[in-house]
Design a protein around this motif. Structure first.
Motif, PDB file in Angstrom:
ATOM      1  N   VAL A   1       1.093  -1.547  -0.187  1.00 62.18           N
ATOM      2  CA  VAL A   1      -0.053  -0.170   0.298  1.00 62.18           C
ATOM      3  C   VAL A   1       1.343   0.944   0.102  1.00 62.18           C
ATOM      4  CG1 VAL A   1      -2.307   1.104   1.132  1.00 62.18           C
ATOM      5  CG2 VAL A   1      -1.681  -1.549   1.208  1.00 62.18           C
ATOM      6  N   THR A   2       0.803   2.216  -0.610  1.00 63.76           N
ATOM      7  CA  THR A   2       1.642   3.231  -0.965  1.00 63.76           C
ATOM      8  C   THR A   2       1.079   4.560   0.303  1.00 63.76           C
ATOM      9  OG1 THR A   2      -0.330   4.613  -2.566  1.00 63.76           O
ATOM     10  CG2 THR A   2       1.601   3.106  -4.029  1.00 63.76           C
ATOM     11  N   PRO A   3       2.333   4.684   0.545  1.00 62.59           N
ATOM     12  CA  PRO A   3       2.250   5.747   1.567  1.00 62.59           C
ATOM     13  C   PRO A   3       0.635   7.059   1.165  1.00 62.59           C
ATOM     14  CG  PRO A   3       4.803   5.568   0.941  1.00 62.59           C
ATOM     15  CD  PRO A   3       3.767   4.871   0.048  1.00 62.59           C
ATOM     16  N   ARG A   4       0.925   7.115  -0.047  1.00 60.17           N
ATOM     17  CA  ARG A   4      -0.058   8.248  -0.483  1.00 60.17           C
ATOM     18  C   ARG A   4      -1.915   7.561  -0.576  1.00 60.17           C
ATOM     19  NH1 ARG A   4       0.499  10.243  -7.012  1.00 60.17           N
ATOM     20  NH2 ARG A   4       0.261   7.822  -6.915  1.00 60.17           N
ATOM     21  N   ALA A   5      -1.966   6.429  -0.572  1.00 58.27           N
ATOM     22  CA  ALA A   5      -3.458   5.658   0.077  1.00 58.27           C
ATOM     23  C   ALA A   5      -3.386   5.980   0.922  1.00 58.27           C
ATOM     24  CB  ALA A   5      -2.704   4.240  -0.734  1.00 58.27           C
TER      25      ALA A   5
ATOM     26  N   GLU B   1      -7.247  11.357   6.004  1.00 63.96           N
ATOM     27  CA  GLU B   1      -7.908  12.075   5.227  1.00 63.96           C
ATOM     28  C   GLU B   1      -9.458  11.385   5.823  1.00 63.96           C
ATOM     29  OE1 GLU B   1      -6.936  13.491   1.816  1.00 63.96           O
ATOM     30  OE2 GLU B   1      -5.058  14.312   1.926  1.00 63.96           O
ATOM     31  N   ILE B   2     -10.026  11.221   5.345  1.00 69.18           N
ATOM     32  CA  ILE B   2     -11.100  10.528   5.522  1.00 69.18           C
ATOM     33  C   ILE B   2     -11.403  10.654   6.263  1.00 69.18           C
ATOM     34  CG2 ILE B   2     -11.709  10.330   2.837  1.00 69.18           C
ATOM     35  CD1 ILE B   2     -11.663   7.509   2.720  1.00 69.18           C
ATOM     36  N   GLY B   3     -10.754   9.630   7.228  1.00 67.91           N
ATOM     37  CA  GLY B   3     -11.279   9.163   8.836  1.00 67.91           C
ATOM     38  C   GLY B   3     -11.646   7.772   8.681  1.00 67.91           C
TER      39      GLY B   3
ATOM     40  N   GLY C   1      -0.247   1.886   8.361  1.00 64.54           N
ATOM     41  CA  GLY C   1       0.467   2.596   7.575  1.00 64.54           C
ATOM     42  C   GLY C   1      -0.089   3.802   8.145  1.00 64.54           C
ATOM     43  N   ALA C   2       0.386   4.763   8.207  1.00 66.73           N
ATOM     44  CA  ALA C   2      -0.564   6.158   8.943  1.00 66.73           C
ATOM     45  C   ALA C   2      -1.373   5.969  10.353  1.00 66.73           C
ATOM     46  CB  ALA C   2      -0.453   7.135   7.799  1.00 66.73           C
ATOM     47  N   GLY C   3      -1.230   5.341  10.769  1.00 64.89           N
ATOM     48  CA  GLY C   3      -2.392   4.611  11.350  1.00 64.89           C
ATOM     49  C   GLY C   3      -3.598   4.061  11.053  1.00 64.89           C
ATOM     50  N   GLU C   4      -3.760   3.639  10.143  1.00 71.10           N
ATOM     51  CA  GLU C   4      -4.690   3.499   8.992  1.00 71.10           C
ATOM     52  C   GLU C   4      -4.436   1.782   8.791  1.00 71.10           C
ATOM     53  OE1 GLU C   4      -7.436   5.266   8.272  1.00 71.10           O
ATOM     54  OE2 GLU C   4      -6.330   7.333   9.250  1.00 71.10           O
ATOM     55  N   LYS C   5      -5.737   1.731   7.991  1.00 72.87           N
ATOM     56  CA  LYS C   5      -5.495  -0.487   7.648  1.00 72.87           C
ATOM     57  C   LYS C   5      -5.920  -0.149   6.726  1.00 72.87           C
ATOM     58  CE  LYS C   5      -6.433  -2.056  12.500  1.00 72.87           C
ATOM     59  NZ  LYS C   5      -6.487  -0.850  13.648  1.00 72.87           N
TER      60      LYS C   5
END
Length: 108
Positions: free
Chosen positions: A8-12, A18-20, A58-62
């Protein structure tokens, strides 16, 4: 056979932040289903993680992938693309032998 999990890219991950998604207790589910104009199609949705999911964090997201879809997504890249036609999550899949113009359907 060893299955290389998708990346998964950092951008994803940034887009999910962003969408929480995680704040709502959700993960981005990427699944493969039969159907579509090329034989298989991607199902991309916000969903609750399940017990048999592969979880990519990544970035606190799954991002989650179920065990049935996983072989179809081996070594794929899950990205987020912003183009004139719209912003969407996209999958670059080295296993797909052909895909249709919409980018949602593919064959192996």
């Amino acid at each position: 056979m060893l299955t290389i999990p998708p990346k998964v890219t950092p951008r994803a991950f940034e887009r999910l932040a962003e969408i929480g998604a995680n704040a709502q207790g959700k993960a981005l589910r990427v699944a493969v289903e039969g159907g579509g104009c090329s034989g298989f199609q991607y199902e991309i949705d916000l969903d609750d993680p399940k017990d048999d999911d592969l979880v990519l964090e990544g970035a606190g997201e799954k991002v989650v992938v179920d065990s049935i879809s996983l072989p179809f997504l081996a070594d794929a890249v899950i990205d987020f693309s912003e183009e004139l036609i719209g912003a969407r999550f996209v999958i670059e899949n080295p296993n797909a032998s052909s895909s249709c113009g919409c980018g949602v359907s593919f064959s192996m």
